[in-house]
Design a protein around this motif. Structure first.
Motif, PDB file in Angstrom:
ATOM      1  N   THR A  59      -1.646  -1.198  -3.994  1.00 36.55           N
ATOM      2  CA  THR A  59      -2.809  -0.353  -3.703  1.00 36.55           C
ATOM      3  C   THR A  59      -2.338   1.085  -3.546  1.00 36.55           C
ATOM      4  O   THR A  59      -1.538   1.389  -2.671  1.00 36.55           O
ATOM      5  CB  THR A  59      -3.505  -0.810  -2.404  1.00 36.55           C
ATOM      6  OG1 THR A  59      -3.979  -2.149  -2.572  1.00 36.55           O
ATOM      7  CG2 THR A  59      -4.670   0.104  -2.052  1.00 36.55           C
ATOM      8  N   ILE A  63       0.843  -1.201   0.000  1.00 39.16           N
ATOM      9  CA  ILE A  63       0.000   0.000   0.000  1.00 39.16           C
ATOM     10  C   ILE A  63       0.875   1.247   0.000  1.00 39.16           C
ATOM     11  O   ILE A  63       1.823   1.359   0.777  1.00 39.16           O
ATOM     12  CB  ILE A  63      -0.920   0.026   1.232  1.00 39.16           C
ATOM     13  CG1 ILE A  63      -1.702  -1.289   1.327  1.00 39.16           C
ATOM     14  CG2 ILE A  63      -1.877   1.217   1.167  1.00 39.16           C
ATOM     15  CD1 ILE A  63      -2.435  -1.470   2.651  1.00 39.16           C
ATOM     16  N   ARG A 105     -12.061   6.890   0.710  1.00 36.55           N
ATOM     17  CA  ARG A 105     -10.740   6.814   0.105  1.00 36.55           C
ATOM     18  C   ARG A 105     -10.875   6.348  -1.346  1.00 36.55           C
ATOM     19  O   ARG A 105     -11.602   5.394  -1.637  1.00 36.55           O
ATOM     20  CB  ARG A 105      -9.838   5.826   0.861  1.00 36.55           C
ATOM     21  CG  ARG A 105      -9.549   6.227   2.303  1.00 36.55           C
ATOM     22  CD  ARG A 105      -8.680   7.476   2.386  1.00 36.55           C
ATOM     23  NE  ARG A 105      -8.328   7.810   3.760  1.00 36.55           N
ATOM     24  CZ  ARG A 105      -9.032   8.627   4.543  1.00 36.55           C
ATOM     25  NH1 ARG A 105     -10.152   9.168   4.060  1.00 36.55           N
ATOM     26  NH2 ARG A 105      -8.638   8.898   5.765  1.00 36.55           N
ATOM     27  N   TYR A 107     -10.439   0.428 -10.042  1.00 37.22           N
ATOM     28  CA  TYR A 107     -10.545   1.706  -9.316  1.00 37.22           C
ATOM     29  C   TYR A 107     -11.807   1.639  -8.486  1.00 37.22           C
ATOM     30  O   TYR A 107     -12.868   1.218  -8.975  1.00 37.22           O
ATOM     31  CB  TYR A 107     -10.611   2.902 -10.273  1.00 37.22           C
ATOM     32  CG  TYR A 107     -10.868   4.208  -9.547  1.00 37.22           C
ATOM     33  CD1 TYR A 107      -9.806   4.957  -9.049  1.00 37.22           C
ATOM     34  CD2 TYR A 107     -12.169   4.678  -9.338  1.00 37.22           C
ATOM     35  CE1 TYR A 107     -10.019   6.134  -8.357  1.00 37.22           C
ATOM     36  CE2 TYR A 107     -12.390   5.859  -8.646  1.00 37.22           C
ATOM     37  CZ  TYR A 107     -11.318   6.582  -8.161  1.00 37.22           C
ATOM     38  OH  TYR A 107     -11.538   7.747  -7.465  1.00 37.22           O
ATOM     39  N   SER A 155      -3.586   4.791  -2.610  1.00 33.32           N
ATOM     40  CA  SER A 155      -4.726   5.292  -1.833  1.00 33.32           C
ATOM     41  C   SER A 155      -4.600   6.786  -1.561  1.00 33.32           C
ATOM     42  O   SER A 155      -3.522   7.280  -1.228  1.00 33.32           O
ATOM     43  CB  SER A 155      -4.801   4.529  -0.503  1.00 33.32           C
ATOM     44  OG  SER A 155      -5.815   5.050   0.333  1.00 33.32           O
ATOM     45  N   VAL A 194      -9.119   4.538  -4.402  1.00 38.27           N
ATOM     46  CA  VAL A 194      -8.110   3.481  -4.453  1.00 38.27           C
ATOM     47  C   VAL A 194      -7.937   3.007  -5.890  1.00 38.27           C
ATOM     48  O   VAL A 194      -8.912   2.713  -6.590  1.00 38.27           O
ATOM     49  CB  VAL A 194      -8.536   2.292  -3.555  1.00 38.27           C
ATOM     50  CG1 VAL A 194      -7.651   1.088  -3.809  1.00 38.27           C
ATOM     51  CG2 VAL A 194      -8.475   2.695  -2.081  1.00 38.27           C
ATOM     52  N   ILE A 208      -9.239  -4.154   1.717  1.00 40.15           N
ATOM     53  CA  ILE A 208      -8.344  -3.370   0.870  1.00 40.15           C
ATOM     54  C   ILE A 208      -7.065  -2.982   1.602  1.00 40.15           C
ATOM     55  O   ILE A 208      -5.974  -2.947   1.017  1.00 40.15           O
ATOM     56  CB  ILE A 208      -9.065  -2.109   0.348  1.00 40.15           C
ATOM     57  CG1 ILE A 208     -10.232  -2.514  -0.557  1.00 40.15           C
ATOM     58  CG2 ILE A 208      -8.095  -1.189  -0.392  1.00 40.15           C
ATOM     59  CD1 ILE A 208      -9.826  -3.347  -1.760  1.00 40.15           C
ATOM     60  N   TYR A 209      -7.173  -2.707   2.910  1.00 38.01           N
ATOM     61  CA  TYR A 209      -6.010  -2.225   3.659  1.00 38.01           C
ATOM     62  C   TYR A 209      -5.344  -3.313   4.500  1.00 38.01           C
ATOM     63  O   TYR A 209      -4.636  -3.026   5.447  1.00 38.01           O
ATOM     64  CB  TYR A 209      -6.417  -1.032   4.530  1.00 38.01           C
ATOM     65  CG  TYR A 209      -6.762   0.171   3.684  1.00 38.01           C
ATOM     66  CD1 TYR A 209      -5.775   0.875   3.011  1.00 38.01           C
ATOM     67  CD2 TYR A 209      -8.089   0.587   3.533  1.00 38.01           C
ATOM     68  CE1 TYR A 209      -6.096   1.962   2.217  1.00 38.01           C
ATOM     69  CE2 TYR A 209      -8.415   1.667   2.743  1.00 38.01           C
ATOM     70  CZ  TYR A 209      -7.416   2.359   2.080  1.00 38.01           C
ATOM     71  OH  TYR A 209      -7.730   3.436   1.290  1.00 38.01           O
ATOM     72  N   TYR A 223       0.441   5.552   0.032  1.00 41.95           N
ATOM     73  CA  TYR A 223      -0.497   6.638   0.286  1.00 41.95           C
ATOM     74  C   TYR A 223       0.050   7.972  -0.235  1.00 41.95           C
ATOM     75  O   TYR A 223       1.260   8.199  -0.249  1.00 41.95           O
ATOM     76  CB  TYR A 223      -0.743   6.801   1.789  1.00 41.95           C
ATOM     77  CG  TYR A 223      -1.201   5.571   2.515  1.00 41.95           C
ATOM     78  CD1 TYR A 223      -2.553   5.231   2.590  1.00 41.95           C
ATOM     79  CD2 TYR A 223      -0.280   4.736   3.158  1.00 41.95           C
ATOM     80  CE1 TYR A 223      -2.969   4.102   3.286  1.00 41.95           C
ATOM     81  CE2 TYR A 223      -0.692   3.607   3.849  1.00 41.95           C
ATOM     82  CZ  TYR A 223      -2.033   3.296   3.908  1.00 41.95           C
ATOM     83  OH  TYR A 223      -2.445   2.173   4.596  1.00 41.95           O
TER      84      TYR A 223
END
Length: 284
Positions: free
Chosen positions: A261, A168, A273, A214, A263, A275, A224-225, A170
């Motif tokens: 991912t 992930i 969020r 998306y 984000s 993504v 997802i996280y 960010y």
């Protein structure tokens, strides 16, 4: 003087005062925004010389998705990189397994830098970092200075070599479309279908990103996280994504891929969020 006229004057004075205060606040906010963008530009200019050469890569072996089980094989592959000049003409391919620009960034700018991400046709073209805490770079630039735009960063739980099932990264959703502000462009089906790839540069390898979904999720989305999944849970992950995604494209053998991912904040609801998901392909 009549009381009515006095009240009118007081009212007029208050209105003018409020209007002047509003103008001052707006001016201050505009100045701060301008200052913020100037700072962003200065940071980007300060690292421009380290930007990896965006290249077209083709492996000497058939392209495979990056997954934990084939990492050992992937590390021995070499990459032919065709250098593209500013004029758009290509020089002869050269063998390369080292991105010196990333090493120089780590040595000369910030040891927390892991690599560089580039997504064509967007402003997403930044080095990214990792730290012991996801809060470290929320409001700090690459040089450690306070910055509202922060720095693009990896989830602290992730491995720097992208061998986790789900890595992930960010970035803030800035109003001038800097950082990860352009992720929301992928909400448009036409843009999503026309912009399918990106690139991750590490010090010792290059990853090609193949975007396949998306979606807009809650910041607390546990699917997802999450970064680690058993083989059985991977199937559940992809089923969830396919159902929840706003835009989705089937990719062959996707269940064997490791995922990136990307984000950023979205404003569709509280805690939303945006993504963008990609399959990670080992390119060098």
């Amino acid at each position: 003087m009549k009381i009515g006229e006095t009240i009118k004057k007081i009212f007029k004075f208050l209105v003018i005062t409020i209007m002047m205060a509003a103008i001052c606040v707006s001016g201050y906010n505009l100045w701060k925004m301008s200052e913020r963008y100037v700072q962003e530009t200065q940071v980007k200019d300060s690292i421009a010389k380290y930007r990896p050469l965006i290249a077209t890569a083709s492996t000497t072996q058939p392209t495979e998705y990056c997954a934990a089980e084939n990492t050992e094989t992937a590390e021995t592959e070499t990459t032919e990189i065709t250098k593209v000049t500013e004029a758009g003409t290509a020089t002869q391919p050269e063998k390369s397994t080292v991105n010196q620009s990333i090493i120089d960034l780590q040595d000369n700018v910030n040891k927390d830098i892991v690599g560089w991400i580039n997504i064509p046709n967007t402003h997403i073209d930044y080095p990214f970092v990792i730290s012991k805490d996801d809060n470290d770079y929320l409001r700090r630039d690459l040089h450690g200075n306070y910055a509202l735009s922060g720095t693009v960063f990896m989830d602290y739980r992730c491995s720097k070599d992208f061998t986790d099932f789900n890595t992930i990264i960010y970035g803030h959703n800035m109003k001038n479309n800097s950082m990860f502000g352009d992720l929301t462009l992928f909400a448009d089906e036409g843009f999503f279908n026309s912009n399918r790839t990106g690139t991750i540069f590490l010090a010792d390898r290059v990853y090609t990103l193949e975007f396949f979904a998306y979606m807009t999720v809650n910041a607390n989305d546990k699917i997802i996280y999450n970064t680690a999944y058993t083989p059985e849970q991977r199937g559940e992950y992809f089923e969830y994504v396919k159902k929840a995604a706003r835009n989705y494209i089937d990719i062959d053998n996707i269940n064997n891929a490791n995922i990136l991912t990307l984000s950023t904040c979205s404003y569709q609801f509280d805690g939303a969020r945006a993504v963008l998901l990609a399959a990670i392909i080992h390119a060098g």
